[in-house]
Design a protein around this motif. Sequence first.
Motif, PDB file in Angstrom:
ATOM      1  N   UNK A  78       1.514   0.989 -10.206  1.00 31.22           N
ATOM      2  CA  UNK A  78       0.773  -0.172 -10.710  1.00 31.22           C
ATOM      3  C   UNK A  78       1.693  -1.335 -11.040  1.00 31.22           C
ATOM      4  N   UNK A  79       2.844  -1.044 -11.627  1.00 24.93           N
ATOM      5  CA  UNK A  79       3.790  -2.109 -11.974  1.00 24.93           C
ATOM      6  C   UNK A  79       4.305  -2.819 -10.722  1.00 24.93           C
ATOM      7  N   UNK A  80       4.595  -2.068  -9.677  1.00 21.89           N
ATOM      8  CA  UNK A  80       5.070  -2.667  -8.417  1.00 21.89           C
ATOM      9  C   UNK A  80       3.970  -3.487  -7.765  1.00 21.89           C
ATOM     10  N   UNK A  81       2.742  -2.969  -7.763  1.00 22.53           N
ATOM     11  CA  UNK A  81       1.619  -3.721  -7.188  1.00 22.53           C
ATOM     12  C   UNK A  81       1.421  -5.049  -7.928  1.00 22.53           C
TER      13      UNK A  81
ATOM     14  N   UNK B 139       8.522  11.519  -3.733  1.00 23.47           N
ATOM     15  CA  UNK B 139       7.376  11.985  -2.958  1.00 23.47           C
ATOM     16  C   UNK B 139       6.553  10.831  -2.417  1.00 23.47           C
ATOM     17  N   UNK B 140       6.555   9.715  -3.098  1.00 23.96           N
ATOM     18  CA  UNK B 140       5.704   8.601  -2.737  1.00 23.96           C
ATOM     19  C   UNK B 140       6.532   7.343  -2.603  1.00 23.96           C
ATOM     20  N   UNK B 141       6.166   6.533  -1.641  1.00 20.08           N
ATOM     21  CA  UNK B 141       6.756   5.203  -1.550  1.00 20.08           C
ATOM     22  C   UNK B 141       5.618   4.200  -1.455  1.00 20.08           C
TER      23      UNK B 141
ATOM     24  N   UNK C 276       0.851  -1.189   0.000  1.00 20.53           N
ATOM     25  CA  UNK C 276       0.000   0.000   0.000  1.00 20.53           C
ATOM     26  C   UNK C 276       0.886   1.237   0.000  1.00 20.53           C
ATOM     27  N   UNK C 277       0.363   2.354  -0.527  1.00 23.63           N
ATOM     28  CA  UNK C 277       1.144   3.597  -0.502  1.00 23.63           C
ATOM     29  C   UNK C 277       1.398   4.033   0.938  1.00 23.63           C
TER      30      UNK C 277
ATOM     31  N   UNK D 259       5.628   7.695 -10.140  1.00 26.75           N
ATOM     32  CA  UNK D 259       4.366   8.018 -10.800  1.00 26.75           C
ATOM     33  C   UNK D 259       3.406   6.832 -10.663  1.00 26.75           C
ATOM     34  N   UNK D 260       2.210   7.029 -11.193  1.00 28.33           N
ATOM     35  CA  UNK D 260       1.147   6.025 -11.073  1.00 28.33           C
ATOM     36  C   UNK D 260       1.473   4.737 -11.827  1.00 28.33           C
ATOM     37  N   UNK D 261       2.116   4.846 -12.980  1.00 28.98           N
ATOM     38  CA  UNK D 261       2.433   3.630 -13.748  1.00 28.98           C
ATOM     39  C   UNK D 261       3.464   2.770 -13.007  1.00 28.98           C
TER      40      UNK D 261
END
Length: 170
Positions: A157-160, A132-134, A115-116, A152-154
């Motif tokens: 999604x790739x990590x998820x 900015x995000x992990x 999860x973020x 970024x969002x892509x």
Amino acid sequence: MKPSEKRRRFWIWIGIALIVEVVAITLCKRMCWLFPSGQTSEIYTRYADMEGINAAFFKDFKINDSVFVDVTILEATDTNGWKILCDDFSVSPWDSIAPNVSAAIKNGRDLIFSKPFPVTSLQQSAHSVSTDTVLRSVSYVRKIVSIFHVKNESETRAVLFYNLKKSIKE
């Protein structure tokens, strides 16, 4: 000195110069491998020397063919280290998860939860990789918290998807 001796000495010095040049070029190309730079995450720096936790930082870890992200992996080596990781990264106890999921974990199934995670509480140093995000991933069986530094969002999604595939394989 004879001319043949001068010629031989000349070629010996040329050979030594070439060897030194090849070594210098090799060192320049392998500098980051021989002498790792200070580009690590603030999270890695915080936990690197902490007792009870093994920390590792991977720059440009391959998620899939087109996505590479920096990853900090924190592995608890004892119960105190696991407690520190759970408290610092808001990891809920595995028995507070859904009953069928906690039963699978209790039976040794290594499910990975992602999860973020906000990094506002973490100060970024001048020598760290700034994102900015992990994305926080947790393995309860192996007692590992992985921090994926996504941009970024892509990448998120790739990590998820990467973690989902790892959970399915387990």
